[in-house]
Motif scaffolding. Structure first.
Motif, PDB file in Angstrom:
ATOM      1  N   ARG A 242     -67.358 -36.139  -7.109  1.00  0.00           N
ATOM      2  CA  ARG A 242     -66.751 -35.127  -7.975  1.00  0.00           C
ATOM      3  C   ARG A 242     -67.773 -34.450  -8.878  1.00  0.00           C
ATOM      4  NH1 ARG A 242     -61.561 -37.421 -10.938  1.00  0.00           N
ATOM      5  NH2 ARG A 242     -61.518 -35.228 -11.566  1.00  0.00           N
ATOM      6  N   MET A 243     -68.816 -35.166  -9.263  1.00  0.00           N
ATOM      7  CA  MET A 243     -69.835 -34.623 -10.142  1.00  0.00           C
ATOM      8  C   MET A 243     -71.208 -34.778  -9.488  1.00  0.00           C
ATOM      9  SD  MET A 243     -70.360 -33.073 -13.021  1.00  0.00           S
ATOM     10  CE  MET A 243     -68.860 -33.393 -13.956  1.00  0.00           C
ATOM     11  N   ASN A 244     -72.020 -33.756  -9.572  1.00  0.00           N
ATOM     12  CA  ASN A 244     -73.352 -33.774  -8.989  1.00  0.00           C
ATOM     13  C   ASN A 244     -74.361 -33.503 -10.103  1.00  0.00           C
ATOM     14  OD1 ASN A 244     -72.229 -33.594  -6.070  1.00  0.00           O
ATOM     15  ND2 ASN A 244     -71.335 -31.827  -7.113  1.00  0.00           N
ATOM     16  N   CYS A 249     -83.534 -30.343 -13.854  1.00  0.00           N
ATOM     17  CA  CYS A 249     -83.138 -29.593 -15.051  1.00  0.00           C
ATOM     18  C   CYS A 249     -82.023 -30.250 -15.846  1.00  0.00           C
ATOM     19  CB  CYS A 249     -82.740 -28.159 -14.683  1.00  0.00           C
ATOM     20  SG  CYS A 249     -81.189 -28.017 -13.743  1.00  0.00           S
ATOM     21  N   GLY A 250     -81.436 -31.331 -15.308  1.00  0.00           N
ATOM     22  CA  GLY A 250     -80.395 -32.034 -16.039  1.00  0.00           C
ATOM     23  C   GLY A 250     -79.010 -31.449 -15.904  1.00  0.00           C
ATOM     24  N   ALA A 251     -78.841 -30.427 -15.063  1.00  0.00           N
ATOM     25  CA  ALA A 251     -77.521 -29.805 -14.913  1.00  0.00           C
ATOM     26  C   ALA A 251     -76.538 -30.773 -14.269  1.00  0.00           C
ATOM     27  CB  ALA A 251     -77.634 -28.537 -14.070  1.00  0.00           C
ATOM     28  N   ALA A 252     -75.293 -30.724 -14.746  1.00  0.00           N
ATOM     29  CA  ALA A 252     -74.198 -31.479 -14.147  1.00  0.00           C
ATOM     30  C   ALA A 252     -73.234 -30.463 -13.543  1.00  0.00           C
ATOM     31  CB  ALA A 252     -73.496 -32.334 -15.192  1.00  0.00           C
ATOM     32  N   VAL A 253     -73.012 -30.540 -12.230  1.00  0.00           N
ATOM     33  CA  VAL A 253     -72.225 -29.538 -11.515  1.00  0.00           C
ATOM     34  C   VAL A 253     -71.077 -30.230 -10.801  1.00  0.00           C
ATOM     35  CG1 VAL A 253     -72.304 -27.629  -9.858  1.00  0.00           C
ATOM     36  CG2 VAL A 253     -74.386 -28.278 -11.110  1.00  0.00           C
ATOM     37  N   THR A 254     -69.844 -29.849 -11.123  1.00  0.00           N
ATOM     38  CA  THR A 254     -68.709 -30.417 -10.407  1.00  0.00           C
ATOM     39  C   THR A 254     -68.717 -29.899  -8.976  1.00  0.00           C
ATOM     40  OG1 THR A 254     -67.168 -28.635 -10.936  1.00  0.00           O
ATOM     41  CG2 THR A 254     -67.356 -30.436 -12.546  1.00  0.00           C
ATOM     42  N   THR A 255     -68.102 -30.649  -8.079  1.00  0.00           N
ATOM     43  CA  THR A 255     -68.034 -30.209  -6.686  1.00  0.00           C
ATOM     44  C   THR A 255     -67.248 -28.909  -6.573  1.00  0.00           C
ATOM     45  OG1 THR A 255     -68.343 -32.395  -5.730  1.00  0.00           O
ATOM     46  CG2 THR A 255     -67.072 -30.825  -4.423  1.00  0.00           C
ATOM     47  N   LYS A 256     -66.216 -28.760  -7.404  1.00  0.00           N
ATOM     48  CA  LYS A 256     -65.453 -27.509  -7.402  1.00  0.00           C
ATOM     49  C   LYS A 256     -66.349 -26.325  -7.766  1.00  0.00           C
ATOM     50  CE  LYS A 256     -61.393 -25.314  -9.516  1.00  0.00           C
ATOM     51  NZ  LYS A 256     -60.273 -25.483 -10.479  1.00  0.00           N
ATOM     52  N   ASP A 257     -67.167 -26.488  -8.813  1.00  0.00           N
ATOM     53  CA  ASP A 257     -68.081 -25.413  -9.202  1.00  0.00           C
ATOM     54  C   ASP A 257     -69.132 -25.178  -8.118  1.00  0.00           C
ATOM     55  OD1 ASP A 257     -66.803 -24.915 -11.569  1.00  0.00           O
ATOM     56  OD2 ASP A 257     -68.169 -26.122 -12.802  1.00  0.00           O
ATOM     57  N   MET A 258     -69.538 -26.252  -7.453  1.00  0.00           N
ATOM     58  CA  MET A 258     -70.530 -26.109  -6.389  1.00  0.00           C
ATOM     59  C   MET A 258     -69.987 -25.223  -5.283  1.00  0.00           C
ATOM     60  SD  MET A 258     -73.610 -27.241  -5.988  1.00  0.00           S
ATOM     61  CE  MET A 258     -74.832 -27.012  -4.692  1.00  0.00           C
TER      62      MET A 258
END
Length: 317
Positions: A242-244, A249-258
């Protein structure tokens, strides 16, 4: 050889005024002290000096990143359009068919976008601009618009890495396309600034290289689920369901946003590059994903891992 009469002060002259002052070359090139003289290439290079100054400070802060992005976008616009003008001045108009020399001379016209400039440089002028370089320019334009209108909230290191890609392209563009056609005086006027820009680019690239080297240990064993980060574009985003998270760079990207990033970044002519996963049933498979292993394969972000192409239930549109 001067005769005694020729070397002596003439009428109205003193020994001091009869000798002409030797003017340094940099003073000759600078023009009158109150004159604003920034031809396009020199102007673009001056913006790049500001960019590297902001990106190579001992302490790169959000304010420095902001001005680096704004000035890098300005440099890209000035330098790309300088080559269009060299081809023909009408090419910098939004609609070249309605261009007039009078409007061009008075700067009373709406100019083309950077995207349109890239298309014209490729198709009309014959300049090579790769797809990766075009993507970097587009990402920079989005960062610049966000800064201007909404305030940028991305991780500063991600923006810095993207800016480094555009800076690298513009230095190559200057070296290959613009600088060889300058007059001797024009080239001399930008030489010192270009040296500063090249040194700054080396500093930015060195930072990126060193950070990637430091991350090798953390990424070891995760290569089969490590992909390019949509923020910094480094091959350091570890898919975790669910979270990537991006280790660069430390970014946290949800799978939905991906999925949104993938959809918005895919060329229209290629159709959809998102498909359903036969393992988890979610529409979270990116077709032809590049992995840190060096392989390309369909990849599911919801149940992280590559899929054999035969497992995809339908063909791409």
């Amino acid at each position: 050889m001067l005769t005694p009469d020729q070397s002596a002060p003439q009428s109205g002259e003193t020994p001091d005024t009869s000798r002409q002052r030797k003017i340094p070359l940099d003073e000759l090139l600078a023009g009158p002290p109150d004159q604003l003289d920034y031809p396009p290439v020199r102007n673009g290079v001056d913006y790049l000096v500001s960019v590297v100054d902001h990106l190579t400070n001992d302490r790169v802060d959000p304010r420095g990143i902001k001005y680096a992005v704004l000035h890098l976008q300005a440099a890209a616009e000035v330098l790309l359009k300088a080559r269009l003008v060299r081809e023909h001045w009408s090419l910098v108009f939004e609609d070249p068919g309605r261009a007039s020399e009078r409007d061009f001379r008075s700067a009373s016209f709406k100019s083309c976008t950077i995207g349109e400039a890239v298309t014209r440089l490729r198709n009309i002028v014959g300049v090579t601009i790769t797809d990766a370089e075009e993507r970097a320019l587009n990402a920079l334009a989005r960062d610049r618009n966000a800064l201007q209108h909404y305030g940028l909230t991305h991780n500063a290191r991600a923006v810095e890495a993207r800016a480094g890609s555009v800076l690298d392209f513009l230095v190559r563009f200057l070296d290959d396309v613009l600088l060889p056609k300058l007059t001797f005086g024009e080239a001399l006027a930008v030489q010192t600034d270009m040296d500063r820009v090249r040194d700054g680019l080396t500093g930015v690239q060195t930072y990126i290289t060193q950070r990637l080297r430091r991350l090798r240990g953390e990424l070891r064993g995760l290569e089969d689920r490590t992909v390019a980060c949509p923020h910094c574009e480094q091959m350091t985003l570890v898919a975790e369901g669910r979270m990537n998270r991006c280790l660069f760079c430390g970014a946290a990207v949800t799978t939905k946003d991906m999925m949104v990033y993938i959809f918005l970044g895919s060329p229209e002519e290629d159709g959809s590059i998102i498909d359903s996963c036969p393992r988890c049933g979610q529409d979270t498979v990116m077709l032809d994903t590049e992995l840190a292993t060096g392989d390309r394969a369909p990849f599911c972000f919801n149940c992280p891992g590559a899929l054999p192409p035969a497992d995809i239930p339908r063909e791409r549109p």
